[in-house]
Scaffold this motif. Sequence first.
Motif: not given
Length: 388
Positions: A142, A144-145, A150-151, A163, A166, A172
Motif C-alpha cells: 500500500v 497511499r489512500k 487505495a493505491y 472503496t 475494500q 490500509y
Amino acid sequence: MSSELLDALDMLEKEKGISRDIIIEAIEAALVSAYKRNFNQAQNVRTNFNLTTGSMHVYARKEVVDEVFDSRLEISLDEARKINPNYDIGDIVEIEVTPKDFGRIAAQTAKQVVTQRVREAERGIIYEEFIDREDDIMTGIVQRKDNRFAYVTLGRAEALLPTSEQMPNEQYSHNDRIKVYITKVEKTTKGPQIYISRTHPNLLKRLFELEVPEIFDGTVEIMSVAREAGDRSKISVHSDNPEVDPVGACVGPKGSRVQAVVDELNGEKIDIVKYSKDPVEFVANALSPSKVLEVIVNEEEKSTVVIVPDYQLSLAIGKRGQNARLAAKLTGWKIDIKSESDAREAGIYPVEEPLFSPEITLDDITVDAEEWEKDSDSVHESITDEDK
C-alpha cells in the motif's frame, strides 16, 4: 553518436526489459522527425543507425520519373543513372542528405520522442505482463489512500483498490503488505490500469490454493464459494479420491491451513463444507454448524424446506439471516428454514411414518378388574404346577 549511446541502449534493455530493436526503431523515427522539423524538409526520408559505430545517416527517397515535377520527391531517369546505370522508371533512389551539424540538433530534438517511445514500449510490456495475471492473486504494498482508492504497488505497476472492493474491517496504511485479487486490466492512453479487490470470492479461493497443496494439484476441488467479506464465508470442497478427506485437507493439521487464510483476511470466519450432488445432503452440509432433521426438495422451483430442531433454529438462520443466506449462495438453492414444532403443526414433518410408536402414557391404559383377576390366577396356577 558514440559508443556511450550503445552503452545506454544496453542499459535500457537490461533495466527496462525493452528490446534493443524497439529502441532503435524509436531513435530512427525521432531522427526523421528532427530532420523534417529543423531543416524544413517534407520529402520522404529514411534514417539509418549504425549499431557498430553509433553513427547515423539520413537518406532522401526519390522516385525515378520521365519528367520531374517535384525535385524533393522525384528524380529524372538521366540523373538516377548517373548514380547507378541499372535504375529504371518507377525505382526508388536513396540519396544521402545528412546535414553537417545534424548530430547536435538531432540529440536535442529527438530526446523527447525517444523518451516517449520508450515509455510506450514499457507500458506495453507491463500490460502484457498483467493481462496474463487477471483472475490471479498477487502481493502488493500500500502506497497511499484517498476517498476513492487505495493505491497498491504490484512490482513495476500501481494498482487501484476501489472503496467498494475494500474489506470493511480493514485499515490500509503506508507500506502495508496485502494479498489482492486482480479483477481487471485495461489499456489506456496513460498506461495499463489495474483494478484489484479484497472482497472478491475468488480471493478466498486463491488463498486456499496457496495454502492447500491438494487444491493446487487438483486432488481437492473448490466447487463453490459464498462470501460476505470481512465477516463470514463458506466454501464447498470435493475430491474424487475416496482416500482423501477434502474438508480435513483444507483445515490442515490443528487447523493451520484454514487459520493462515483467516489471518490474511483479518479474522473472517470460514466454514468448509463437503460438496454433494445430492441437494438434500449438500443443503444440510451448507447449513453447518446447525443440525438438520430433514430437507424437502422442490426440483421444479429449485427450492428446499429445511427442518431443524427448535433449539437450533436461530443457529441455522444465523445473525441477520447470514448463515441461511450464505448457504443459499453456496448451493444455488432457495432455502426456507422451519423449526421442528412449526413443521409438525404445518403437517410437513415427519415426512414418513415414524420408525417407533409414540410413547404410551397412563391415560392410554384401561384395566378390567375381573379379566385381571382371571389372568393372575391362571398365571399363579401355572407357576404352582411347574414347581410341583
